[in-house]
Design an enzyme around this catalytic site. Structure first.
Site, PDB file in Angstrom:
ATOM      1  N   GLY A 235      51.541  44.219 -36.337  1.00 30.37           N
ATOM      2  CA  GLY A 235      51.162  43.705 -37.810  1.00 30.37           C
ATOM      3  C   GLY A 235      51.369  44.756 -38.630  1.00 30.37           C
ATOM      4  CB  SER A 236      50.208  44.584 -42.277  1.00 26.21           C
ATOM      5  OG  SER A 236      48.760  44.598 -42.293  1.00 26.21           O
ATOM      6  N   GLY A 240      46.336  46.888 -38.766  1.00 26.21           N
ATOM      7  CA  GLY A 240      45.947  47.589 -37.748  1.00 26.21           C
ATOM      8  C   GLY A 240      44.684  48.514 -38.070  1.00 26.21           C
ATOM      9  CD  GLU A 257      55.721  47.326 -33.845  1.00 26.90           C
ATOM     10  OE1 GLU A 257      55.685  47.640 -34.999  1.00 26.90           O
ATOM     11  OE2 GLU A 257      56.095  46.189 -33.441  1.00 26.90           O
ATOM     12  CB  CYS A 292      57.905  46.106 -37.941  1.00 29.33           C
ATOM     13  SG  CYS A 292      58.689  45.655 -36.143  1.00 29.33           S
ATOM     14  CD  GLU A 392      56.981  47.189 -43.493  1.00 29.87           C
ATOM     15  OE1 GLU A 392      57.778  46.818 -42.617  1.00 29.87           O
ATOM     16  OE2 GLU A 392      55.823  47.271 -43.316  1.00 29.87           O
TER      17      GLU A 392
END
Length: 499
Positions: A235-236, A240, A257, A292, A392
């Site tokens: 996820g983001s 995380g 991740e 991602c 991002e």
């Protein structure tokens, strides 16, 4: 807010706990991001007690599953995945509606899950491989066998963008290693993933694989229950950090991740023919930029800037923005309104700062008016402090940044918070290795970039704030194991040391 419109073929999914489907009084209403007010379906919304029941079911199933051995688990898992493609067309249609991505991408999403599952099974002979450390005369009077053991109950949490495919990077490896699992599907795209996982879970022993959907505030037990040994989260970055903070209370292990701000570096001799430009375009705009590992920053030698922009522009002029299930659509909506607003804001910021911003395509009207659609954009040579460069984007916008020297390109590429993936584009294999080996990230492509070319056998994961731990390959299995060392005294060696 507009009135909610119920779809005529509404999908309904439940929880799957201990081999039984369970429905709840409260449900998650799953919105269609392309059609304002339309509800695709309903998913069960687990209570904290449902979560505790799932952990208990997985804990109860663990001893027998771990005792089967890797060969037996692989056989059971092969039987469980058989026939998973029979409902793939329907799964893809549901995922397209709840996520927004085009139908073909949704179909591939489910396909990749099956491919990753079967690749994991091919590792069965390595799962339990041990080694023996021999006696060292005069120094170490023991022989020690070092073997691998599973962890116990694990939780796998996947995001909205490629939920089924991403699940395949960790779930089969966790099960093959001997763990039992709870899959927490995304609250905004729970339907297709829950359907796929439940069909697999129904063919495994009760409790080995469980499925939970619900509100985040009710999910703490998937992380902080002391019977949960590990959490694997995709996820983001902020997500995380929250997972890691929660897991610290019970010392629950984590694999994270997270997002990326991935560079694609085009050296002066890069090949810019149609094949390579098609790859770059897909690397940027697949899933409307919501991947991602997509290219998020393009660095190009100044002598090739115009050529690269023209190549992207040719493809963007053919882009069709529309509903994911409609024939001919190439770019669907962004998944959430908040993300659409963010991307609009960073594009506006770039314009206000004087950057050259080019936008393409036409927004759809009719029943799609007001959906989360955006025109794709290129931002040419922006100031490097702008958010379109530093953050991002997770949307259909890409900054294209010129450089003059290879050293400058490497420095700019690494000047970011993330380190998930990167790519080098050049006709020179030596230059590719030279530059690629300097990129601070977990995965590098040469003359390509993106999910379509990811080697599903290789370890995958990030550096810096893109997370830690690895998925896929034998490294992905080891992430769900720990070592066990058994030392046996050698009487002769011990006696010799006494003299």
């Amino acid at each position: 807010m507009s009135d909610v419109v119920e779809t005529s073929a509404k999908v309904r999914t439940g929880l799957y706990i201990g081999g039984e489907e369970r429905f709840t009084d409260e449900v998650l209403k799953v919105a269609d991001p392309g059609k304002p007010g339309v509800i695709v379906g309903e998913a069960a919304s687990a209570t904290p007690q449902d979560v505790a029941d799932a952990v208990a079911a997985a804990k109860a199933a663990y001893p027998a599953w771990a005792a089967v051995g890797a060969e037996g688990r692989a056989k059971a898992m092969a039987d469980a995945i058989a026939g998973i493609a029979d409902d793939r067309d329907e799964d893809a249609a549901i995922l397209s509606q709840e996520n927004g991505k085009i139908r073909f991408e949704a179909w591939v999403d489910a396909l990749v899950f099956e491919i990753r599952w079967n690749l994991a099974l091919s590792l069965k002979d390595e799962v339990e491989t041990s080694k023996t450390l021999p006696v060292v005369p005069g120094a170490i009077p023991v022989a020690t066998e070092v073997s691998y053991q599973p962890l116990g109950v694990v939780t796998v949490i996947v995001p909205f963008n490629w939920p089924i495919a991403i699940l395949g990077a960790s779930l089969p490896h966790a099960l093959l290693a001997g763990n039992t699992a709870i899959v927490k599907v995304p609250p905004t795209t729970p339907l297709a993933t829950a359907r796929v996982v439940q069909r697999v879970a129904e063919k495994l022993p009760a409790g080995v694989l469980n499925v939970i959907s619900g509100k985040d505030e009710n999910m703490a037990g998937l992380i902080q229950n002391p019977d949960v040994a590990k959490v694997c989260f995709t996820g983001s970055v902020n997500g995380g950090k929250r997972i890691m903070e929660m897991a610290s209370k019970t010392l629950t292990r984590v694999t994270l991740e997270l997002g990326g701000n991935d560079p694609a570096v085009f050296l002066g001799d890069a090949i810019l023919d149609d094949a390579h430009l098609d790859r770059l375009y897909a690397a940027i705009f697949d899933t409307t930029g919501q991947i991602c590992m997509n290219a998020k920053r393009v660095f190009v030698h100044r002598s090739r800037l115009g050529e690269l922009v023209a190549g992207l522009e040719t493809r963007l002029n053919k882009a069709v923005i529309g509903y994911g299930l409609d024939e001919g659509t190439t770019l669907g909506p962004l998944h959430q309104g908040a993300q659409k607003a963010f991307v609009e804001d960073i594009i506006r910021e770039a314009k206000d700062a004087g950057a050259e911003v080019r936008e393409y395509g036409e927004l759809p009207g009719g029943d799609l008016a007001g959906g989360n659609f955006l025109r794709p954009a290129i931002v040419i040579d922006p100031d490097l402090s702008l958010r379109v460069v530093t953050q991002e984007q997770f949307g259909p916008v890409i900054p294209v940044i010129p450089f003059d020297t290879e050293e400058e390109a490497v420095r700019l590429a690494n000047d970011t918070w993330g380190g998930l993936c990167g790519s080098v584009w050049t006709a020179d294999p030596e230059a590719a290795q030279r530059v690629g080996s300097q990129l601070v990230c977990g995965y590098v492509w040469v003359n390509d970039h993106g999910a379509t070319r990811l080697d599903l056998r290789a370890p995958f994961g990030g550096m810096k704030q893109s997370g830690f731990g690895r998925e896929q390959g034998i490294e992905g299995v080891r992430a769900f194991q720990d070592t066990r060392s058994i030392a046996t005294i050698d009487p002769e060696a011990l006696a010799a040391m006494a003299h």
